[in-house]
Design a protein around this motif. Structure first.
Motif, mmCIF file in Angstrom:
data_model
loop_
_atom_site.group_PDB
_atom_site.id
_atom_site.type_symbol
_atom_site.label_atom_id
_atom_site.label_comp_id
_atom_site.label_asym_id
_atom_site.label_seq_id
_atom_site.Cartn_x
_atom_site.Cartn_y
_atom_site.Cartn_z
ATOM 1 N N HIS A 39 -17.592 55.562 71.885
ATOM 2 C CA HIS A 39 -18.179 54.174 71.499
ATOM 3 C C HIS A 39 -18.365 53.091 72.543
ATOM 4 O O HIS A 39 -17.358 52.805 73.207
ATOM 5 C CB HIS A 39 -17.305 53.540 70.401
ATOM 6 N N GLY A 40 -19.440 52.837 72.956
ATOM 7 C CA GLY A 40 -19.612 51.766 74.019
ATOM 8 C C GLY A 40 -19.109 50.534 74.208
ATOM 9 O O GLY A 40 -19.146 50.028 75.213
ATOM 10 N N ASP A 41 -18.640 49.923 72.855
ATOM 11 C CA ASP A 41 -17.915 48.776 72.859
ATOM 12 C C ASP A 41 -16.345 49.016 72.902
ATOM 13 O O ASP A 41 -15.783 47.789 72.800
ATOM 14 C CB ASP A 41 -18.647 48.028 71.580
ATOM 15 N N GLU A 42 -15.850 50.049 73.209
ATOM 16 C CA GLU A 42 -14.669 50.221 73.333
ATOM 17 C C GLU A 42 -14.128 50.489 74.769
ATOM 18 O O GLU A 42 -14.337 51.520 75.258
ATOM 19 C CB GLU A 42 -14.024 51.441 72.330
ATOM 20 N N LEU A 43 -13.280 49.584 75.523
ATOM 21 C CA LEU A 43 -13.109 49.575 76.751
ATOM 22 C C LEU A 43 -11.895 49.883 77.384
ATOM 23 O O LEU A 43 -11.586 50.115 78.510
ATOM 24 C CB LEU A 43 -13.884 48.454 77.241
ATOM 25 N N HIS A 126 -9.886 55.648 72.136
ATOM 26 C CA HIS A 126 -10.757 54.682 71.603
ATOM 27 C C HIS A 126 -9.791 53.382 71.263
ATOM 28 O O HIS A 126 -8.694 53.070 71.630
ATOM 29 C CB HIS A 126 -11.093 55.177 69.830
ATOM 30 N N SER A 127 -10.736 52.387 71.073
ATOM 31 C CA SER A 127 -10.122 50.931 71.021
ATOM 32 C C SER A 127 -10.730 50.154 69.914
ATOM 33 O O SER A 127 -11.399 49.196 70.115
ATOM 34 C CB SER A 127 -9.915 50.125 72.209
ATOM 35 N N SER A 128 -10.579 50.752 68.693
ATOM 36 C CA SER A 128 -10.989 50.051 67.567
ATOM 37 C C SER A 128 -12.203 49.661 67.331
ATOM 38 O O SER A 128 -13.299 50.499 67.857
ATOM 39 C CB SER A 128 -9.876 48.860 67.152
ATOM 40 N N ASN A 129 -12.531 48.377 67.268
ATOM 41 C CA ASN A 129 -13.955 47.816 67.284
ATOM 42 C C ASN A 129 -13.787 46.321 67.795
ATOM 43 O O ASN A 129 -12.616 46.007 68.019
ATOM 44 C CB ASN A 129 -14.600 48.060 66.051
ATOM 45 N N ILE A 130 -14.774 45.540 67.663
ATOM 46 C CA ILE A 130 -14.668 44.264 68.299
ATOM 47 C C ILE A 130 -13.888 43.393 67.110
ATOM 48 O O ILE A 130 -13.535 42.160 67.114
ATOM 49 C CB ILE A 130 -15.864 43.577 68.710
ATOM 50 N N TYR A 131 -13.922 43.925 66.050
ATOM 51 C CA TYR A 131 -13.198 43.094 64.790
ATOM 52 C C TYR A 131 -11.656 43.185 64.529
ATOM 53 O O TYR A 131 -11.193 42.149 64.364
ATOM 54 C CB TYR A 131 -13.809 43.403 63.529
ATOM 55 N N MET A 189 -6.174 52.099 70.391
ATOM 56 C CA MET A 189 -5.290 50.931 70.650
ATOM 57 C C MET A 189 -6.155 49.816 71.371
ATOM 58 O O MET A 189 -7.432 49.811 71.640
ATOM 59 C CB MET A 189 -4.547 51.513 71.958
ATOM 60 N N GLY A 190 -5.590 48.491 70.904
ATOM 61 C CA GLY A 190 -6.282 47.181 71.533
ATOM 62 C C GLY A 190 -7.470 47.117 70.523
ATOM 63 O O GLY A 190 -7.446 47.268 69.473
ATOM 64 N N VAL A 191 -8.279 46.327 71.309
ATOM 65 C CA VAL A 191 -9.548 45.723 70.525
ATOM 66 C C VAL A 191 -10.733 45.994 71.594
ATOM 67 O O VAL A 191 -10.826 46.336 72.449
ATOM 68 C CB VAL A 191 -9.408 44.109 70.339
#
Ligand SMILES: [Zn+2]
Lengths: 316, 308
Positions: A39-43, A126-131, A189-191
Motif C-alpha cells: 500500500h503506497g500510503d503506508e510508510l 503494513h501501517s493501517s491507513n491515513i485515517y 502498526m502506526g498510521v
C-alpha cells in the motif's frame, strides 16, 4: 546485493522495477523475507527496512543465512502517495497470487510470490491507513493461528489479533504465501503517511529476536514483550453515527471502562458537540482515529476487551 | 410512481446524501435496477433515468402487470459524481466492494447495507455496471456463476452476448454476487460508455431491460425481439496483450470480424515514433473489446476476441 525481482515497461521511457536487497552470510540455509509497501500510503515499513538492513550490514558476521529486504512492492504507489497501484482499480493486496502470464499487475504479483516462496518466514509490514493509528500488532487468520502464533510472539508486538478468515482476503500476499507453505506474518502498526520511530524500533528488536530464534542471528538482542492475544477476547468497534470533527480525549493504549467518555464529534459551524463518544466496552484502545473529519459510520476506535468478557463486542 | 429516499447519510458540511428510489407498481418485489455506484458512471445513471421516464409512461397506460413491483435507483453515489471523483469522497473505497454491507460499519458499508436491505428481496436484480478496463466493448449482459444462477435467463434481454463469469475472491463483496447469495437472479448490463453519454447505446440498454421485463412478465407491451443471445463463459474470450509499451494505435474497431493473424493495432515508440510492435489476432473472431487510451503499458489487455 540489490537485485531486480521483476520488471515491466511503462508507456513512456520507464520501467516498473521491483527490487530487493539480499544480505547473506555464513553457510546457513535459512531465509527471512522482510516485505513492505504493498500500500503506497503506508510508510512505517520504510524506516524498519532501513534499520534492519543497516544493522545487518554493520554486523554481518552475526548473520548465518539470508535476509531479503523488499522495501517497495508498489513503487509507483509509494512515489505518488497512492494507496493502490496508480491507474488500477483493485488494491494490489487483492491480486495475489497473480499469474506469470497475466496482465502487468498480475505478472508483477506472480513474480513477487515466486521470489518469496520457499523462505522460512516472511514478514509483511503494513501501517493501517491515513485515517487510523494502530498499536504494533500482528494479524492472523484463524486457520493459520496454530502455525503462526508462536512466531508472532517473537516479534515484540503489543497485540496478536486472530481474526476470522474471509473469502475476499484469499487474494492477499500473506494468504497466498501461507497457503503455499511459506509462513507469513502481517504486521500492522502506526498510521499512513507517517513514520512512528518508536514503533519502528520496537519491530526492529522483534525482527532480530525472530532471527535469533530461527538460529540466523548470533548478535545481541533484547528481551521482547509478551503480546496480548485476542483469542478468548472480543473487540469492540466504536463507529460514529454523527458527522463532524472528531477530537479524542483518551489516548492510544489507554484502558477504559464501558460508557466512559473517549472523545467528541464536534460541529465547528455552530460550536456544538454533535455527539459524545463513549467506550462500547471495557478494555484497551488499540486503534484510534487519527484523521479528524468523520462521516456517519467512520471508525473512531477499537477496544480489546479483557479475557472472557461477555458482551458488547464481536467475538473472535 | 413513488419517489422516495431509501437511505440517507450525513456529512460534516454537505447536504445529506439521499439515495433516491423510484417505485412502480405494487405487490411482490419483481425487479430492482441499480445505476451509478461510482462517481464516473454517468451513462449508467442516464440509462436508469431514461428507464424511469419510460416506466412513468407505461404506468399511465397501465402497462405494469398487477401485483409486480419495480424499484429503480439511478444513482447511489452522487456525492462523488458532484466532485469528479470515482470512489467514495472520503476514504476512496468502492461501494461495489462493500456488499452485503453492515449497518454498524464504516460509511460505505452502511451505504451498501442501506441499499441492499431495500433490494435484496426482489426476484430479479439488474446492475448497470461499468468496466474496470479502459476501452470500448460490445454491449452485453453478465452473470456470476454461482449455484443459484440460471444462465439461460440472460437471453431474455435479447442482447448479442451473455457472459458467464466465474467469481474470484474479490468478486465476493460485489452487489451482483451478493444478490445471488440472497437468491435474487442478478444481471450486470454493460453499455459501451461510462463517463460520457452514448445516446444510442443508452437507448439499446433501456430497450433490453424493457424486453427483459416483458418476457419476465413484469410489464406488458410489444417490443422487437432483439438478438438471439450467444451465451459464453468469460474464460472463453481470447485476450490479447501488448508485448511492448508506448503509444497505442488501434487499426480495427469493436464488432469487426477478424481472421487469425490480422493486424489489429500497433505500438509506437512515444519519443521517436518507431514502430515497436504490431498486435495481431491470435484467433479468428469478433473484436469484443478494444483499449481506447493513447498510452499503453507492457502486458496490458488491448483487444479481446469472441472466437468463431
Ligand atoms: Zn496495508
Amino acid at each position: 546485493m540489490v537485485t531486480t525481482v521483476t520488471q515491466a515497461s511503462l508507456a513512456v521511457n520507464e520501467k516498473l522495477t521491483i527490487r530487493k536487497n539480499r544480505i547473506k552470510n555464513g553457510s546457513g540455509k535459512k531465509r527471512l523475507c522482510l516485505v513492505t509497501g504493498i500500500h503506497g500510503d503506508e510508510l512505517e515499513g520504510q524506516y524498519l527496512a532501513y534499520l534492519v538492513g543497516k544493522k545487518l550490514n554493520d554486523s554481518i558476521g552475526c548473520l548465518d543465512g539470508t535476509v531479503d529486504i523488499y522495501p517497495a512492492l508498489n513503487p509507483l504507489g509509494i512515489d505518488s502517495i497512492t494507496r493502490g497501484i496508480p491507474k488500477f482499480d483493485l488494491d494490489m493486496n487483492r491480486v495475489f497470487p497473480g499469474s506469470k502470464d497475466g496482465t502487468l499487475t498480475e505478472s508483477v504479483c506472480g513474480a513477487i510470490i515466486d521470489d518469496i516462496s520457499g523462505a522460512d518466514i516472511c514478514v509483511d509490514v503494513h501501517s493501517s491507513n491515513i485515517y487510523l493509528k494502530e498499536l504494533p500488532q500482528i494479524r492472523i487468520s484463524v486457520p493459520t493461528a496454530k502455525t503462526l502464533v508462536p512466531y508472532a510472539k517473537m516479534m515484540n508486538v503489543d497485540f496478536i489479533w486472530v481474526h476470522d478468515a474471509a473469502t475476499v482476503l484469499e487474494s492477499t500476499l500473506a494468504h497466498t504465501l501461507n497457503s503455499r507453505g511459506t509462513k507469513t506474518l502481517v504486521v500492522e502498526m502506526g498510521v499512513g503517511m507517517r513514520i512512528t520511530e518508536e514503533y519502528c524500533f520496537q519491530l526492529y528488536e522483534g525482527v532480530f529476536n525472530l532471527l535469533k530464534e530461527l538460529g540466523m542471528w548470533s548478535g545481541e538482542t533484547k528481551p521482547v514483550r509478551e503480546p496480548v492475544i485476542s483469542l478468548n477476547r472480543s473487540v469492540g468497534f466504536v463507529n460514529s453515527d454523527a458527522a463532524g470533527v472528531f477530537v479524542p480525549c483518551r489516548r492510544f493504549g489507554d484502558n477504559v471502562k464501558k460508557g466512559e467518555h473517549i472523545g467528541d464529534v464536534l460541529d465547528p459551524l455552530t460550536s456544538t458537540v454533535a455527539a459524545q463518544i463513549n467506550a462500547v466496552c471495557d478494555g484497551m484502545i488499540f486503534t484510534l482515529r487519527e484523521y479528524p473529519i468523520v462521516f456517519g459510520g467512520s471508525l473512531l476506535a477499537r477496544i480489546l476487551q479483557p479475557e472472557n468478557a461477555e458482551e458488547g463486542g464481536e467475538a473472535l | 410512481m413513488k419517489k422516495e429516499i431509501l437511505y440517507s447519510i450525513k456529512s460534516p458540511y454537505r447536504e445529506p446524501l439521499d439515495i433516491i428510489g423510484f417505485r412502480f407498481g405494487s405487490g411482490s418485489p419483481a425487479l430492482a435496477v441499480v445505476g451509478a455506484m461510482r462517481g464516473n458512471e454517468v451513462q449508467q445513471m442516464y440509462v436508469c433515468a431514461k428507464l424511469v421516464r419510460e416506466l412513468k409512461k407505461l404506468e399511465k397506460k397501465r402497462g405494469i402487470v398487477p401485483g409486480k413491483e419495480i424499484l429503480v435507483i439511478p444513482c447511489v453515489n452522487y456525492y462523488s459524481m458532484n466532485i469528479g471523483k470515482r470512489f467514495w469522497t472520503m476514504d476512496n473505497t468502492d461501494i461495489n466492494r462493500m456488499f452485503p454491507g453492515y449497518d454498524l460499519g464504516e460509511t460505505t458499508q452502511r451505504i451498501a447495507d442501506g441499499v441492499f436491505s431495500q433490494i435484496k428481496n426482489f426476484e430479479y436484480g439488474i446492475q448497470m455496471a461499468s468496466f474496470y478496463q479502459q476501452g470500448d466493448f460490445l454491449p452485453h449482459v453478465k452473470m456470476m456463476k454461482t449455484d443459484f444462477a440460471e444462465q439461460e435467463l440472460m437471453s431474455l434481454f435479447g442482447m448479442r452476448y451473455g457472459i458467464v463469469r466465474t467469481p474470484r475472491p474479490y468478486d465476493t463483496t460485489t452487489l451482483n454476487f451478493n444478490w445471488q447469495i440472497w437468491e435474487t437472479k442478478a444481471f450486470s448490463v454493460y453499455t459501451n460508455a461510462t463517463d460520457v453519454i452514448d445516446e444510442s447505446s443508452a437507448d439499446d440498454a433501456v430497450t433490453a431491460i424493457l424486453r427483459f421485463m416483458t418476457r419476465a412478465g413484469i410489464i406488458t407491451g410489444k417490443i422487437h425481439p432483439g438478438y438471439c443471445t450467444e451465451i459464453i463463459p468469460e474464460s472463453g474470450i481470447e485476450q490479447i496483450r501488448t508485448e511492448s509499451a508506448g503509444i497505442f494505435r488501434s487499426m480495427t474497431h469493436v464488432g469487426t470480424h477478424v481472421e487469425e493473424n490480422d493486424i489489429l493495432g500497433k505500438i509506437l515508440d512515444p519519443l521517436d515514433c518507431e514502430e515497436n510492435s504490431y498486435i495481431r489476432a491470435s484467433a479468428a473472431g469478433v473484436v469484443f473489446f478494444e483499449f481506447n487510451k493513447p498510452l499503453i503499458d507492457e502486458n496490458t489487455v488491448c483487444f479481446k476476441l469472441i472466437k468463431d
